[in-house]
Structures are given as C-alpha cells and as structure tokens.
Motif scaffolding. Structure first.
Motif, PDB file in Angstrom:
ATOM      1  N   LEU A   1      -3.110   7.278  -9.098  1.00  0.00           N
ATOM      2  CA  LEU A   1      -3.323   6.121  -8.222  1.00  0.00           C
ATOM      3  C   LEU A   1      -3.618   4.858  -9.024  1.00  0.00           C
ATOM      4  O   LEU A   1      -4.326   4.899 -10.040  1.00  0.00           O
TER       5      LEU A   1
ATOM      6  N   TYR B   1      -8.622  -4.809   2.965  1.00  0.00           N
ATOM      7  CA  TYR B   1      -7.886  -5.961   2.448  1.00  0.00           C
ATOM      8  C   TYR B   1      -7.615  -6.989   3.535  1.00  0.00           C
ATOM      9  O   TYR B   1      -7.894  -8.181   3.363  1.00  0.00           O
TER      10      TYR B   1
ATOM     11  N   TYR C   1      -2.101  -1.122  -3.961  1.00  0.00           N
ATOM     12  CA  TYR C   1      -2.955   0.070  -3.978  1.00  0.00           C
ATOM     13  C   TYR C   1      -2.055   1.246  -3.650  1.00  0.00           C
ATOM     14  O   TYR C   1      -1.622   1.404  -2.510  1.00  0.00           O
ATOM     15  N   GLY C   2      -1.721   2.034  -4.665  1.00  0.00           N
ATOM     16  CA  GLY C   2      -0.810   3.129  -4.380  1.00  0.00           C
ATOM     17  C   GLY C   2      -0.376   3.836  -5.641  1.00  0.00           C
ATOM     18  O   GLY C   2      -1.018   3.765  -6.692  1.00  0.00           O
TER      19      GLY C   2
ATOM     20  N   TYR D   1      -1.351  -7.892  -4.217  1.00  0.00           N
ATOM     21  CA  TYR D   1      -2.276  -6.761  -4.286  1.00  0.00           C
ATOM     22  C   TYR D   1      -1.495  -5.479  -4.084  1.00  0.00           C
ATOM     23  O   TYR D   1      -0.618  -5.399  -3.219  1.00  0.00           O
TER      24      TYR D   1
ATOM     25  N   ASP E   1      -8.270   1.171   2.616  1.00  0.00           N
ATOM     26  CA  ASP E   1      -8.108   0.061   1.684  1.00  0.00           C
ATOM     27  C   ASP E   1      -7.310  -1.076   2.322  1.00  0.00           C
ATOM     28  O   ASP E   1      -7.608  -2.258   2.105  1.00  0.00           O
TER      29      ASP E   1
ATOM     30  N   GLU F   1      -7.607   7.212   2.782  1.00  0.00           N
ATOM     31  CA  GLU F   1      -8.153   6.192   1.882  1.00  0.00           C
ATOM     32  C   GLU F   1      -7.239   4.981   1.780  1.00  0.00           C
ATOM     33  O   GLU F   1      -7.701   3.854   1.619  1.00  0.00           O
ATOM     34  N   MET F   2      -5.932   5.208   1.885  1.00  0.00           N
ATOM     35  CA  MET F   2      -4.985   4.098   1.860  1.00  0.00           C
ATOM     36  C   MET F   2      -5.162   3.203   3.084  1.00  0.00           C
ATOM     37  O   MET F   2      -5.142   1.971   2.991  1.00  0.00           O
TER      38      MET F   2
ATOM     39  N   ARG G   1      -4.709   0.585  -8.705  1.00  0.00           N
ATOM     40  CA  ARG G   1      -5.033  -0.675  -8.028  1.00  0.00           C
ATOM     41  C   ARG G   1      -4.453  -1.775  -8.907  1.00  0.00           C
ATOM     42  O   ARG G   1      -4.862  -1.936 -10.049  1.00  0.00           O
ATOM     43  N   ASN G   2      -3.453  -2.461  -8.382  1.00  0.00           N
ATOM     44  CA  ASN G   2      -2.655  -3.413  -9.155  1.00  0.00           C
ATOM     45  C   ASN G   2      -1.976  -2.651 -10.298  1.00  0.00           C
ATOM     46  O   ASN G   2      -1.111  -1.840 -10.036  1.00  0.00           O
TER      47      ASN G   2
ATOM     48  N   PHE H   1       0.840  -1.191   0.000  1.00  0.00           N
ATOM     49  CA  PHE H   1       0.000   0.000   0.000  1.00  0.00           C
ATOM     50  C   PHE H   1       0.878   1.244   0.000  1.00  0.00           C
ATOM     51  O   PHE H   1       1.859   1.340   0.730  1.00  0.00           O
TER      52      PHE H   1
END
Length: 866
Positions: free
Chosen positions: A253, A284, A239-240, A237, A280, A276-277, A255-256, A209
């Motif tokens: 940003l 997860y 997210y970042g 996974y 998420d 938000e991170m 996702r994957n 993340f």
C-alpha cells in the motif's frame, strides 16, 4: 453617468493595449510573453471568444478574484501584473492574479470502477449479489447496458483516464506483459494528459483511491521516476496499490509514493483495505470540504474487488452464505440471472441465452459432491467480496450526501473493467499465483484443504470458471476475451441530480470507457487542451455521452459509431451495430502453449448484428462474406491508426519478456545495508537462470536469526535466512510445497560467509522469443554453503517459470508483508546479526547458434502445420 457595459468593456481593452504601448525595452519580453493571454481576454471582451470560455469574478487584482480558463493551454500562462509599482509601497497598488476555478456549474465527479466483474454480477442488472449502492445511483439517474471495456484491467484503466484507446495510451496489455512497441510499452506518453491533470489545472481537487495498475512495472520502485504514478499524472492525492492485485489483508500500500503499513500490529482478519480505503476517501473529501467548500472534487475510486484474491470479511461471507444463492449450481444461477435481466428490462425480451459450454466447463450435475461443496464456498466468498465492496462504495456516496454535495455530483459507477475473470481455471484455486505459473487445475482434494480458510489471509483465492461464465450472463466467455461480449460488455449507472431528470431510465447507446473523459469535460464546461506543459496533445478519441442524459435523447442513435477491440491476438470491430469478431481459440487459463503466429489472418471470423442480437448469439458470417471482408479491412485501418500492430497472441511468454527496468543488462548486485519494498519489476530475477547469493555476516555471541534476503511471500517466493542460528534457503512453490536447504550446525560467533549456489538445467527464457516454452521452469540443483563448505545439496525437479507473488517485494535484512514460510517465522523477522554485504550474481543461459537454428526451424514447422 456610469459607463455602459459596452463602454466599460472597451475601457478595459484600452487599458490592456496601453500597457503594451509603454516605450523602452525593460519588461518587453515579459509583456510579449503574456500577449497570448491578453488576446484571449480581448477576444472575450469583444465577442471573438465565446463568453463561456473564460469568466473573471470578484474585483480584478483583489485576493478574492477568480477566473476560469479558456482551456487551450495547461498550465495557464501567468497573467501580466495589473497593479502599479512606484518607488515606495505607499504610492504603489498591489495586484493578485485571480485564482483558477472551474465554471460555476461544474459538478463534483465521483468515478467508480470495480474490477473483474461481468454484466451479471450486480443486482442492478439482474444479478443475485446485492449491490444497493449501485441500485441507489441507478434509481437517481440512468442505467447503461452497452458500456464497453478492453477485456483487461490496466488497458481499460489507461483508456478510462486518458480518453484514448488503450493501445494509443501504450497499454495494449498489462505492464507486467509490456513489450517494446508503442502500443504495448505501458507508458502513458505526455501528449495524452489524464483527466486528473486536466481537472486539477482547472481548479479541481483531485484524488485516486485503490487500484492503479498504470504505473509501469519497471518504474514502481522508490528510485522512480514518478511521473507515471497517480501523483505525477495530475492526482494530488493517492491512497492505494500500484500493481494488478493486492492482498486486501496486507496490501503493498502507498500514500502518494510512500509505502505504508497501517495493518501492522492488527490481529489477522481485523483490518481490510476495502473498508480502510473508504475511510481514507471519506476523510479526504471531508478535509477538502472543510478547508474550501467551494472547490469541486474529482475522485477516482477503484477498489480491488472483485479481482482475485477474493478477500471479504467474515461478516460478509456469513451474510451471503445465509442467503443460499448458489446451492443449485452455476447453470441454474445463469438461468436465474437471465430471467431477472429480462424482468428488469435491462436486456431485450428477445435476447437469447446460448447453451451451457459443456466442452469447456463441466456441467454441475457431473461434479462430485466434494467439488460442488468447494465450488459453492468459492463463489460465496466472491459474492461476499462484491457485496462488501459495494457497501463501502455506498459509504463514500453517502458522504457526498452528508456534505451537501450529492445534488451537484456526477457519479459514474462502472461495474467491472472487463468481464468476470476465469483465471482460476475450471476448478478454481486457493492461490492465484499458481495460475500465473501454469498450475491452474489443482485437484479438488488439494483445494479442499483450504476450504475453511478460503478468503482469509491464508489464501490468494479464485473461483471456478463456471461461476465466471454465469456472472457474464447474458453473454459468453470471460475477461481476456476481447472478441466476445462476456469479456467487454460491462454495465454502468450514472447520476447527477442537478442535471439528470430521467431518473431510473435505461440507455442502450454504445458507450466505451474512452468516452468517460470527454463526458466529464463537457459536464464541467471544460475543453480538452491543445497543449499541456508545452507539449501538443493528441486528440481525445472518445465521444461524450452527455447527450444521453436528457430524456428526449433516450432512444437516439449512439454517437460512438466505430470501435475496435484487441487483446492477446483476439480482436473485433464494432461498426454501428455490426460486430466482426474472431472465434475464441484460447480459454484464459490456457496461457502457456505456443501462440498463434499470425493472429490477424489465422482466425475464424464471426459476424453479428447487435441491433437485433443483444447477446451475440447468431453468427451471420456465412451469409455476409462481403461484410466480413469490409469490416476486416476497417479493423486493419483502426489498428494502424491506434498503434495496435504488431499483433501478439502470446500471454504467459510476455510476462518474462525483457524490459528496461533498473536490473536490465546487470548480472551482479551488491547490497551493504537493509532495504525493503523493491517491487518484483525492479528487482533481480532468479527465475530460469543460474545464480549465486552470498551474505557476509557477523554472528554475535548470543547467536543470530532473521532474514537476509527474500522476494515474494506466502503464496510464492524465496527466502534466505537464519533460523536458530542455522542458515536456510527456502523456495515456496506457490504455497503447495516448500523446498528447504538447511545447515546442520549452528553458526559460531564471528564472521561467516553463507552462500546459496543454484545451477539451472535449461536454455532459459530466450526460447520464448521462438514461441517455445521448453527453456523455462526446468530443473536445477541448489547447494547451501557455509564458509565455502557445502552443507546441503538438493535438486529441484521443477522451478517457477514465470513470476513470484507480485504484490510482495524484494527485501534485505527483514521481511515485509507476508513471509515465505509461516512455520519458521513471522515478519518482519529482522536479522539480529550484522549484514556486512549481500551479493547476487546471475548467470543467465545463452542460446547457442545451434539452439537458435533448431528453435527457428521448429517455429517454421509449427507455422506450416497451422
């Protein structure tokens, strides 16, 4: 009578051997291919391999059977089928390969690393900024006051995830400055598998993340390849964001590997990546727990804080402002932090604080009241960002607790991937992109216009370097300075309640970020593999610090004895307490002059004994010339071993160095349909060159407006668009000035060719190869044309020399994230006509033989004068 354990063990061995004794060729190759696994199994049964190497639980062949791996090879070879196959299923016996799991006691792992934060930032180590999440881990576990980084962000992160030195991992510098040498190409080769890959193949759920900055800038587009993205390096996974920094209000940003825009439609200031991170990550880990509670988690959690831009929410800014932490200036702050550190015992009582560097940073009482007001606002926003980030980290830690996992979770919380950044310069800046283009001393009166929106979506802000110096207390200098502890001496807290019992203890052993991978492996009971995907692996270069977890080892000597440091030609060598280091010869904001041509030898060397001098304050070089000579030779040996050569002291020049991106060698680009999200590193570069951009469009009867082409955003870039049915070309000069070419008449309905032609008056980026900046940022003349007729001509007295806003992208047909001119439009500003074709033609300057001869002579003269 039941078989004894010994008899049962050898009965299993006999069955395995009998399987290999079946005559005939069918299946022979398959069986021989599994021989290696059987040998390991046999070895385990008879004691040739330690019992901890592999364990099988459940009924062999049953769906619930699990196995740990011997770990020498990843992925594990498939075991031989252990059932029975006859002509009919009713006469046969099914068999399932056991599911791979880590050793039974393997912990969850939460690896946290913050950004651009020096030793004196967190309250845990004497800072004034509240960091209760870090405090919580320190009280439950251990504090480390000698955790070392590389002095720069993505090099530290490459070392952190591979267990190898940053040059070994290809990250001698950030990818945006990469060059064509093994230690500097920003490619983590496949012989250095990451900790994500190692844990995934051993049965962990793995996720990343936040900040990446280990994707090569020239592989960050949707054309891939994606093997250097987190999902290609063992993290299931992601997210970042993949770049070095991000607008926390409107980040680039992913996702994957898919770009996402969850902030679209939200009111400004209501969506922030820091929160938000965490959301998420919590989602997860909760999903993973609900699906399979027994599967351990590995999470790399890397917030953008406190790298610029400093983007906290207003709530956190108000909280920090109400505390009045900084009203008496940065020198007093430094003294207060130093006293706190001694009181907490995180530095020795005899540690020294060097005098304030008045020749580098103006003392507080010499500043004007206007400057003091501005600087206080700058630092309050920075502090709010740090406190806000720690709070959200605390939510992630709490979720481990709420899921009942915290007791067997190894939490490693590293404060900073390098020292505090001074890239805002002595005065700070409302726009970090200005720094990367050499504008790092914007007058206070210019910056004060932004004071009320500092830290909001209207700024890409950074603070005065005076605060950065204070936040690196008790050390000196900053991020980028690899030879001073202010650049490389971080701090860290570690907890693992099931294992670490010396709660609140202090550890003073030398630890480096390359030590984290072997520590996680040892904690999980896993070995570093010899082969991954058939590729022999380079040895792990770090040293596990699991031995420090025990109270009996609190004061034992460090097992990590020797470590080199190098960044931008500044270097050092640590050897069992001794530190040989180069004297700082360049402040981080002085990045645009000629580089030291011989950084190995053209340096003043200093010598320190850190065993007696915690803060690196007493130079012993004059008294110990033989030690200096000995350690320099040791540095050279380390540099040869770990791909550090060739040393390069250039900074800004490397930003525009040629790289193997998808535009390399091309001078013509054609686009026939809208496309967005192409990153700067993979898009045509219009800096330091002549170019022509032509758009063939159809204008409907009602007229048209919208974006044809843009790159960059609010804080630096260009746009080619129609506004009120008139063509516009605009250069955003790092949010300080906007130069506009605009048509005088609306376009009539029908087909049109709108064109912007720019003639650059300079030799181009080729001069940088000769340590000469004269070819970049030069003037040029632009002409806007409609159907071949010039409608606006203007000369740019200065052009951007280095880079556009690098967290934005190259877009055709609309504009993602922020726009280059808020006064004209708001994204996405889709083009409402028809774009038939857009063409870019680039005419890069070429150095003549005479130019080269002159530049070579000037470079030789500069070397002689030095």
């Amino acid at each position: 009578m039941a078989d004894s354990p010994s008899n049962a063990r050898f009965a299993r061995i006999r069955r395995l051997l009998a399987w290999f004794s079946v005559s005939g060729t069918p299946g022979l190759v398959r069986r021989l291919g599994a021989l290696a696994l059987v040998v390991v199994l046999v070895g385990w049964q008879v004691g040739w391999v330690p019992a901890a190497a592999q364990r099988i639980s459940g009924t062999p062949g049953a769906p619930n059977a699990t196995t740990t791996l011997p770990g020498n090879q990843l992925p594990a070879p498939s075991p031989p089928f252990g059932g029975v196959i006859k002509d009919g299923a009713l006469q046969s016996k099914p068999w399932w390969a056991p599911r791979i799991v880590p050793p039974q006691s393997a912990p969850n792992v939460l690896l946290i690393i913050t950004d651009d934060a020096g030793f004196g930032v967190p309250s845990t180590f004497g800072g004034v900024i509240p960091t209760p999440a870090m405090d919580r881990i320190a009280k439950a576990g251990l504090r480390y006051n000698r955790m070392f980084s590389t002095a720069l962000c993505s090099p530290t992160r490459a070392a952190l995830i591979t267990g190898r030195n940053h040059h070994s991992a290809g990250f001698g510098v950030i990818s945006e400055q990469s060059t064509g040498f093994p230690g500097y190409n920003s490619i983590i080769e496949r012989d250095k598998a990451t900790i994500g890959r190692l844990l995934k193949d051993n049965g962990y759920a793995t996720a990343w993340f936040g900040k990446d900055h280990n994707v090569p800038a020239f592989q960050a587009s949707q054309a891939g390849p994606f093997d250097q993205w987190p999902t290609g390096m063992g993290f299931e996974y992601f997210y970042g964001f993949v770049g070095g920094d991000a607008n926390q209000w409107q980040p680039n940003l992913f996702r994957n590997t898919t770009q996402i825009y969850p902030f679209e439609g939200k009111d400004p200031g209501t969506w922030n990546l820091v929160t938000e991170m965490a959301d998420d990550a919590i989602d997860y880990m909760t999903r993973m727990h609900q699906i399979n509670p027994s599967k351990p988690l590995f999470i790399k959690y890397a917030p953008g804080a406190t790298h610029a831009p400093h983007h906290p929410t207003k709530e956190w800014v108000d909280r920090i402002h109400a505390m009045h932490l900084f009203d008496d200036g940065y020198e007093k702050l430094r003294e207060r932090i130093f006293a706190n550190q001694k009181r907490l015992g995180v530095i020795p009582k005899d540690a020294k604080l060097e005098p304030w560097p008045a020749d580098v940073i103006t003392p507080w009482d010499k500043l004007s009241p206007e400057a003091q007001k501005l600087f206080i606002r700058q630092v309050e926003v920075f502090a709010a960002y740090a406190a806000y980030s720690d709070y959200e980290i605390g939510r992630v830690i709490q979720q481990f607790d709420d899921l009942g996992k915290l007791d067997n979770t190894l939490v490693i919380y590293i404060n900073g991937d390098n020292g505090t950044s001074a890239e805002g310069g002595p005065l700070g800046t409302p726009n970090e992109v200005a720094f990367f283009n050499g504008l790092n001393k914007l007058p206070v009166e210019v910056q004060s216009k932004f004071i009320d929106v500092w830290g909001t979506e209207q700024t890409y802000n950074h603070m005065s370097a005076g605060w950065s110096w204070a936040f690196d207390t008790p050390f000196t200098w900053f991020k980028q300075n690899a030879s001073k502890l202010g650049g490389v001496n971080q701090n860290m807290v570690v907890s693992w309640p099931a294992r670490i019992k010396d709660r609140g203890g202090l550890r003073e052993q030398f630890v480096h970020v390359i030590d984290v991978v072997p520590t996680i492996l040892e904690a999980a009971g896993l070995r570093a593999p010899e082969v991954v995907d058939g590729i022999p692996q380079k040895p792990i270069e770090g040293t596990s610090f699991v031995y420090t977890f025990d109270a009996k080892n609190a004061k034992v000597p460090s097992r990590h004895k020797t470590q080199y440091f190098e960044m931008f030609g500044q270097w050092a060598l640590y050897d069992d307490g001794w530190l040989l280091s180069t004297k700082v010869n360049r402040a981080p904001w002085d990045a645009f002059g000629p580089a030291n041509p011989d950084p190995l030898n053209n340096q003043t060397l200093e010598l320190y004994n850190l065993n007696n001098d915690f803060s690196q304050s007493t130079d012993l070089a004059a008294q110990n010339p033989q030690k200096v000579k000995e350690l320099k030779q040791a540095f050279i040996a380390e540099a040869k071993k770990y791909q550090v050569f060739p040393l390069d002291a250039s900074v800004a020049a490397r930003i525009v160095a040629p790289r193997p991106n998808i535009t390399a060698g091309r001078n013509s680009f054609v686009y026939t349909r809208p496309m967005v999200g192409l990153p700067q590193g993979d898009s045509p570069v219009l800096l330091n060159t002549s170019y022509t951009v032509t758009a063939d469009i159809d204008v409907p009867a009602s007229g048209a407006e919208g974006m044809l082409l843009t790159s960059g955003g609010r804080f630096g870039g260009y746009g080619f668009y129609l506004k009120n049915n008139r063509p516009v070309w605009l250069w955003n000069m790092v949010d300080l000035e906007r130069l506009k070419w605009e048509g005088t008449e609306p376009l009539t309905p029908g087909k049109h060719k709108v064109e912007f032609d720019f003639v650059y008056d300079g030799k181009g980026a080729g001069t940088l190869a000769f340590n000469d900046f004269s070819g970049v940022g030069r003037p040029g003349t632009g002409t806007l044309k409609v159907d071949g007729k010039a409608v606006a001509t203007k000369t740019m007295e200065k052009t951007l020399p280095m880079i556009l806003q690098w967290d934005e992208s190259f877009d055709i047909g609309s504009d993602t994230l922020t726009g280059v001119n808020d006064a004209d439009y708001q994204p996405p500003f889709r083009f409402t006509g028809t774009l038939n074709k857009l063409t870019i033609k680039i005419d890069r300057p070429q150095l003549s033989p005479a130019d080269i001869k002159s530049l070579e002579a000037a470079m030789r003269n500069n070397r002689l004068s030095e």
